[in-house]
Design an enzyme around this catalytic site. Structure first.
Site, PDB file in Angstrom:
ATOM      1  N   GLU A  52       0.825  -1.206   0.000  1.00  0.00           N
ATOM      2  CA  GLU A  52       0.000   0.000   0.000  1.00  0.00           C
ATOM      3  C   GLU A  52       0.863   1.262   0.000  1.00  0.00           C
ATOM      4  O   GLU A  52       0.566   2.242  -0.689  1.00  0.00           O
ATOM      5  CB  GLU A  52      -0.924   0.010   1.218  1.00  0.00           C
ATOM      6  CG  GLU A  52      -1.923  -1.142   1.251  1.00  0.00           C
ATOM      7  CD  GLU A  52      -1.408  -2.353   2.007  1.00  0.00           C
ATOM      8  OE1 GLU A  52      -2.230  -3.079   2.586  1.00  0.00           O
ATOM      9  OE2 GLU A  52      -0.169  -2.583   2.013  1.00  0.00           O
ATOM     10  N   SER A 168      21.692 -41.908  -5.046  1.00  0.00           N
ATOM     11  CA  SER A 168      20.482 -41.302  -5.628  1.00  0.00           C
ATOM     12  C   SER A 168      20.809 -40.269  -6.709  1.00  0.00           C
ATOM     13  O   SER A 168      19.936 -39.537  -7.151  1.00  0.00           O
ATOM     14  CB  SER A 168      19.655 -40.621  -4.524  1.00  0.00           C
ATOM     15  OG  SER A 168      20.404 -39.583  -3.912  1.00  0.00           O
ATOM     16  N   TRP A 170      21.940 -39.516 -10.473  1.00  0.00           N
ATOM     17  CA  TRP A 170      20.725 -38.708 -10.331  1.00  0.00           C
ATOM     18  C   TRP A 170      19.567 -39.521 -10.871  1.00  0.00           C
ATOM     19  O   TRP A 170      19.662 -40.082 -11.965  1.00  0.00           O
ATOM     20  CB  TRP A 170      20.827 -37.390 -11.091  1.00  0.00           C
ATOM     21  CG  TRP A 170      21.893 -36.468 -10.573  1.00  0.00           C
ATOM     22  CD1 TRP A 170      23.100 -36.224 -11.138  1.00  0.00           C
ATOM     23  CD2 TRP A 170      21.829 -35.652  -9.394  1.00  0.00           C
ATOM     24  NE1 TRP A 170      23.806 -35.307 -10.392  1.00  0.00           N
ATOM     25  CE2 TRP A 170      23.036 -34.940  -9.318  1.00  0.00           C
ATOM     26  CE3 TRP A 170      20.865 -35.463  -8.411  1.00  0.00           C
ATOM     27  CZ2 TRP A 170      23.308 -34.054  -8.278  1.00  0.00           C
ATOM     28  CZ3 TRP A 170      21.140 -34.578  -7.394  1.00  0.00           C
ATOM     29  CH2 TRP A 170      22.336 -33.881  -7.333  1.00  0.00           C
ATOM     30  N   THR A 196      21.071 -37.667   4.406  1.00  0.00           N
ATOM     31  CA  THR A 196      21.145 -37.026   3.094  1.00  0.00           C
ATOM     32  C   THR A 196      22.406 -36.170   2.983  1.00  0.00           C
ATOM     33  O   THR A 196      23.077 -36.156   1.954  1.00  0.00           O
ATOM     34  CB  THR A 196      19.894 -36.147   2.854  1.00  0.00           C
ATOM     35  OG1 THR A 196      18.740 -36.987   2.838  1.00  0.00           O
ATOM     36  CG2 THR A 196      19.992 -35.396   1.542  1.00  0.00           C
ATOM     37  N   ASP A 200      24.975 -37.300   0.141  1.00  0.00           N
ATOM     38  CA  ASP A 200      24.959 -36.482  -1.074  1.00  0.00           C
ATOM     39  C   ASP A 200      25.712 -35.160  -0.973  1.00  0.00           C
ATOM     40  O   ASP A 200      25.979 -34.534  -1.988  1.00  0.00           O
ATOM     41  CB  ASP A 200      23.507 -36.174  -1.479  1.00  0.00           C
ATOM     42  CG  ASP A 200      22.705 -37.418  -1.795  1.00  0.00           C
ATOM     43  OD1 ASP A 200      23.331 -38.453  -2.095  1.00  0.00           O
ATOM     44  OD2 ASP A 200      21.472 -37.362  -1.740  1.00  0.00           O
ATOM     45  N   LEU A 204      21.536 -27.388  -1.351  1.00  0.00           N
ATOM     46  CA  LEU A 204      20.231 -26.963  -0.830  1.00  0.00           C
ATOM     47  C   LEU A 204      19.909 -25.488  -1.080  1.00  0.00           C
ATOM     48  O   LEU A 204      19.063 -24.906  -0.406  1.00  0.00           O
ATOM     49  CB  LEU A 204      20.090 -27.273   0.672  1.00  0.00           C
ATOM     50  CG  LEU A 204      20.140 -28.751   1.071  1.00  0.00           C
ATOM     51  CD1 LEU A 204      19.879 -28.904   2.573  1.00  0.00           C
ATOM     52  CD2 LEU A 204      19.154 -29.580   0.272  1.00  0.00           C
ATOM     53  N   SER A 295       8.437 -39.486   8.499  1.00  0.00           N
ATOM     54  CA  SER A 295       8.108 -38.959   9.820  1.00  0.00           C
ATOM     55  C   SER A 295       7.131 -37.796   9.721  1.00  0.00           C
ATOM     56  O   SER A 295       6.230 -37.658  10.572  1.00  0.00           O
ATOM     57  CB  SER A 295       9.384 -38.524  10.546  1.00  0.00           C
ATOM     58  OG  SER A 295      10.000 -37.416   9.912  1.00  0.00           O
TER      59      SER A 295
END
Length: 346
Positions: A52, A168, A170, A196, A200, A204, A295
């Protein structure tokens, strides 16, 4: 132009603040006088003027007697910036049209009430569904008293997130991974478990110019995280651990300036979400691994899922490179179900 068209402009303007305004909502505003848009703006960044104020300051002519269009009820409380309703009244706006009330109890309905008391005509409710969808995390945060939770995972056609050895990289292709990085920019935080990080060493971040990197939350009950891990490249990290944590590592991390929280003997999702709520983290994208994803699902707190599926059959393969990728692909849809058809390599 109609009210709906002006409000759609507000929604489009609001989207420009995606990822930058957390824990605030995305808001856009348009000021109209004599059928002409004389000002518009959006909330650009946390701590910056609200939509505004941006719109009022951009006006090409005096906004007295004009109408203000905004996708969320103007605020009435002091936060990092002064209340918007005071500026709206002072500017002489005579009509306010907004999509929806603010779910924040500090504001909800109060902003509208103050505007009406000042003699301003107020209309609420048009494009309400679209406005709430735009700010889903903000509404969830204030109504459920917890962050909005999305899960993201990449799976093979046989439902595996990794090989038996934990490989994993890819499962999905570069285009899918680029899209996933872009998704990170929409959330205030991303979350992974220590497995993880160890398997890997993920970045992130978004790795995209103009997109803000989210806060990185690491669940690490024993503090096994290596100091050289990519997620520790700066202090935009929250490490959640337990009383089982390595005390030497705990002191080391805290001396380096990292935020490390101890939550008891076990990391419970309900306790974790309460901590994140207290820290005003309104949205989290949970990226894995499998036990962490499960979880959150078991705790019944997942609001949204991003499920990437690649035409690969992992089976008992030790590495992703060994897993067969299907070719000559075709797809069929059966309402909400889908079928992938492909050929094994020869």
């Amino acid at each position: 132009m109609t009210n709906l068209e002006y409000l759609r402009q507000c929604l489009n303007l609001a989207k420009k603040g995606r990822g930058w305004v957390n824990p605030n909502p995305m808001v856009g505003a348009v000021i109209v006088k004599n059928g002409q848009v004389i000002g518009k703006g959006y909330h650009k960044k946390l701590g910056f003027p609200h939509a505004e104020i941006e719109a009022l300051e951009s006006c090409k002519s005096n906004p007295k007697g004009a109408a203000l269009y905004v996708n969320l009820e103007p605020c009435v409380h002091f936060g990092k910036t002064p209340p918007c309703v005071e500026a709206v009244i002072k500017a002489g706006i005579n009509k306010v049209v907004c999509c929806t009330l603010d779910p924040n109890p500090k504001v909800s309905g109060k902003g509208i009430s103050v505007l009406k008391q000042a003699g301003i005509k107020v209309r609420v409710g048009e494009l309400e569904k679209e406005a709430r969808q735009l700010n889903e995390p903000f509404f969830t945060f204030h109504r459920k008293k917890r962050p909005y939770i999305a899960i993201k995972f990449a799976a093979s056609l046989d439902g595996k997130l990794a090989t038996e050895t934990g490989d994993s990289k890819w499962i999905t292709n570069e285009q899918s991974r680029a899209y996933a990085r872009k998704l990170r920019g929409q959330y205030q935080a991303v979350l992974v478990g220590i497995k993880t990080v160890l398997a890997d060493d993920p970045h992130l971040g978004t790795k995209i110019l103009g997109l803000k990197d989210p806060l990185r939350i690491i669940l690490d009950s024993k503090l096994r995280i290596p100091p050289q891990a990519k997620v520790l490249r700066d202090k935009q990290v929250l490490i959640v651990t337990t009383s089982l944590a390595n005390q030497q590592k705990l002191r080391q991390l805290r001396e380096l300036g990292f935020d490390v929280i101890i939550v008891g003997e076990k990391i419970k999702i309900s306790n974790l979400l309460n901590i994140l709520y207290q820290k005003e983290i309104i949205s989290v994208m949970v990226e894995g691994g499998r036990s962490v994803l499960n979880s959150f699902i078991k705790a019944n707190v997942v609001d949204k899922a991003y499920a990437f599926h690649a035409p690969i059959i992992i089976g008992r393969a030790k590495t992703i490179k060994q897993a067969p990728r299907l070719s000559n692909l075709s797809y069929k849809k059966f309402n909400s179900n889908s079928l992938t058809i492909g050929y094994f390599p020869k």
